[in-house]
Enzyme design. Structure first.
Site, PDB file in Angstrom:
ATOM      1  N   GLU A 272       0.827  -1.203   0.000  1.00 47.18           N
ATOM      2  CA  GLU A 272       0.000   0.000   0.000  1.00 47.18           C
ATOM      3  C   GLU A 272       0.865   1.257   0.000  1.00 47.18           C
ATOM      4  OE1 GLU A 272      -3.546   1.897  -0.302  1.00 47.18           O
ATOM      5  OE2 GLU A 272      -3.354  -0.281  -0.119  1.00 47.18           O
ATOM      6  N   ASP A 296      -3.226  -0.011  -4.671  1.00 44.74           N
ATOM      7  CA  ASP A 296      -3.096   1.233  -5.433  1.00 44.74           C
ATOM      8  C   ASP A 296      -3.153   0.956  -6.940  1.00 44.74           C
ATOM      9  OD1 ASP A 296      -2.565   2.801  -3.072  1.00 44.74           O
ATOM     10  OD2 ASP A 296      -0.596   1.874  -3.054  1.00 44.74           O
ATOM     11  N   ASN A 479     -14.698   4.283  -5.039  1.00 44.75           N
ATOM     12  CA  ASN A 479     -13.913   4.028  -3.838  1.00 44.75           C
ATOM     13  C   ASN A 479     -13.360   2.613  -3.855  1.00 44.75           C
ATOM     14  OD1 ASN A 479     -13.087   3.635  -1.071  1.00 44.75           O
ATOM     15  ND2 ASN A 479     -14.357   5.388  -0.545  1.00 44.75           N
TER      16      ASN A 479
END
Length: 603
Positions: A272, A296, A479
């Site tokens: 991350e 990501d 999201n």
């Protein structure tokens, strides 16, 4: 005479002494004696894992020897949630709410996750984007105790020992790790990046139903290039410059091997917020070596592709026929373009056909054949045309039907750009992915206003509904919480060997099919955040099925009903009894008296 009485009748003296002793201190009958009672340590009863707070029943309080340590009131789960909610809503600032949630997480684990799970829409913007970004900037001030493991560059050779220092290390099945170099759009935050891993793994539990005991946040504290942090008296990390090059890569390699040694070869390792070049380097190196995932790149790609598929559903125009402009050449866009390419390849398009309508723009301008130092797979999309520096000119030239931004450049999508798109397309797609909110390429209000309310708009962070020409337009939120909890749940359930790119295609298609026809008619291509837990379950089931079908899972036997299996094994948010169950036995026959032998009798 008195001397004689003491010798002959000692009980008389004892009785006299007892009569002068306070009643409370006199020996009681055996039934009330506590010297042989085995007490559960209070530290365990009130530990984060088991603490029900005022939810302990009166019987539990007595059996666990905590009666009197709490007020007499016993609160139901609904009462507990009401108190939690009232306190949360009474705090005026988002950072204040974040602080409150950190305290509750440290003290009441299950109550905390129950609250998050039942109030996702309110809590998600606090423990995740956008507030978590602000929290990471001042994480040293907010730090409230053990929340994960920090490994420094001075722990080389001892990483396994450090990882096993985690109190629940025997149960760990997933690690979320960051080196803090690229936290959202905020740059190098060093050890403060731990807040991102903590937030991600809390959504593993709240949305994916994964036990928190299986989750370990890790921060690789190898220094920071951020001088302001190094000079900050509240900074909690190494006050040294970041290590780089071979030393850095060897450090990460040792961490990977140490995590697998400490927790087992089936451990999911989730990377991350690593800097883009490092993120892709490690993805290429480790994706086929172990159960590896980069949210990501891969999680964002799945969510982005789901949005594109949603626009395809609304416009009835196939993806390959849309003109798509990607703004930004970082990890998010590189991951998305790679996954989109796989999607179009699965439709039978050649490399030339699938890249024809796809354009990439970065800080230096439109990526063309003459561009220098083109990052990663972006070279596949370089166009044979003159370079163009201005984004407005690029939009005017190619007239995209969809524009996607992950640049952290607030306001990049100007009024002119949005009006140009609206003039060329009935339903232009506008994606402002950058987090937090103040980094978004445009706001929802701007997108709707400058396209006459016709834009299909989604952002990485939440934006409120917009009133336009008497209509209430609700922006979508692209999201990652719609993707990674379900991906992780599916991968961990199936005990995946590796996580191939096709898993993210499965995720994207599953997510794109969640919005109903009514949702699509209103321009919504993503579900409501309140549905995130249901979405995670759907994705997990489909991911599991793919892994089983392609012999990439180690779980045996394969469950007859994957959904039922997942639900049966999910983390329980509701408390059951804190004392063990008892049951009646019939009266047992007395033990027979021993029959002594002849020798024993003689003795």
């Amino acid at each position: 005479m008195n001397y004689w009485r003491i010798l002959i009748h000692p009980r008389l003296t004892r009785m006299k002494s007892e009569n002068n002793t306070p009643k409370a201190c006199r020996p009681q009958n055996r039934m009330s004696c506590t010297q042989d009672v085995v007490k559960t340590p209070t530290s365990i009863v009130f530990s984060n894992k088991y603490n029900k707070f005022m939810g302990f029943t009166l019987e539990e309080r007595q059996r666990l020897n905590i009666h009197g340590l709490l007020p007499v009131c016993v609160r139901s789960p609904q009462d507990q949630m009401y108190v939690f909610e009232s306190n949360f809503r009474s705090i005026n600032t988002n950072i204040g709410k974040y602080q409150y949630l950190r305290i509750m997480r440290q003290s009441f684990e299950r109550l905390y996750f129950k609250f998050v799970s039942e109030h996702v829409t309110e809590v998600l913007p606090i423990i995740y984007t956008p507030t978590v970004g602000m929290a990471c900037m001042v994480y040293g001030m907010l730090y409230r105790g053990m929340s994960g493991v920090y490994i420094t560059k001075y722990d080389r050779g001892h990483m396994v020992d450090v990882l096993k220092n985690w109190p629940d290390s025997k149960n760990v099945k997933a690690v979320c790790v960051t080196d803090g170099q690229r936290i959202l759009g905020l740059g190098d935050l060093g050890a403060n990046g731990m807040g991102i891993c903590v937030g991600k793994m809390e959504l593993y539990t709240a949305l994916g139903g994964i036990s928190p005991a299986k989750c370990l946040p890790v921060c690789l504290d190898i220094g920071t290039t951020n001088k302001n942090l190094r000079d900050d008296p509240m900074y909690i990390g190494l006050r040294e410059d970041r290590i780089t090059g071979k030393e850095y890569e060897d450090f990460v390699e040792e961490f990977i091997q140490s995590a697998l040694k400490a927790f087992g070869c089936q451990t999911l390792i989730h990377f991350e917020d690593f800097a883009t070049p490092n993120a892709f380097k490690f993805l290429e190196k480790y994706q086929d070596q172990c159960c590896y995932f980069n949210d990501d790149i891969q999680g964002t790609a799945a969510v982005g592709l789901a949005g594109l598929l949603g626009i395809q559903r609304i416009t009835k125009i196939e993806l390959q026929d849309h003109v798509i402009l990607f703004c930004g050449a970082g990890s998010a866009m590189m991951g998305l373009t790679a996954l989109l390419k796989k999607e179009l390849q699965s439709r039978g398009l050649s490399d030339e056909e699938l890249t024809k309508n796809l354009y990439v723009y970065d800080a230096k301008g439109l990526i063309t054949k003459s561009s220098q130092e083109i990052p990663g797979n972006i070279a596949d999309f370089a166009k044979d045309m003159p370079p163009i520096k201005s984004l407005e000119e690029v939009v005017e030239k190619i007239k995209p039907s969809i524009i996607m931004g992950a640049t952290s450049a607030a306001g990049l999508f100007t009024e002119k750009i949005l009006r140009t798109m609206a003039a060329s397309h009935e339903r232009p797609g506008v994606f402002a992915f950058s987090n937090p909110t103040n980094k978004a390429e445009c706001t929802a209000e701007q997108a709707y206003k400058f396209t006459d309310g016709r834009a299909i708009y989604s952002a990485g962070s939440p934006f409120p509904p917009v009133e336009f020409n008497g209509k209430r337009l609700t922006p979508g939120q692209a999201n990652n919480c719609f993707a990674f909890p379900g991906i992780v749940l599916g991968v961990m359930t199936a005990l995946a060997v590796t996580v191939p790119d096709e898993v993210y295609l499965v995720t994207a298609h599953t997510l794109s099919n969640v919005p109903s026809k009514e949702d699509l008619a209103s321009g919504k291509i993503y579900p409501n955040i309140a549905c995130a837990k249901d979405v995670a379950l759907e994705i997990a089931v489909n991911v599991c099925q793919y892994l089983f079908d392609n012999d990439l899972a180690q779980l045996t036997p394969v469950p007859d009903d994957i959904r039922e299996y997942i639900l049966k094994n999910e983390y329980q948010l509701d408390f059951s009894s804190s004392t063990t169950e008892t049951w009646d036995y019939p009266e047992m026959k007395p033990n027979p008296k021993p029959n002594p032998t002849k020798e024993q009798k003689q003795k």
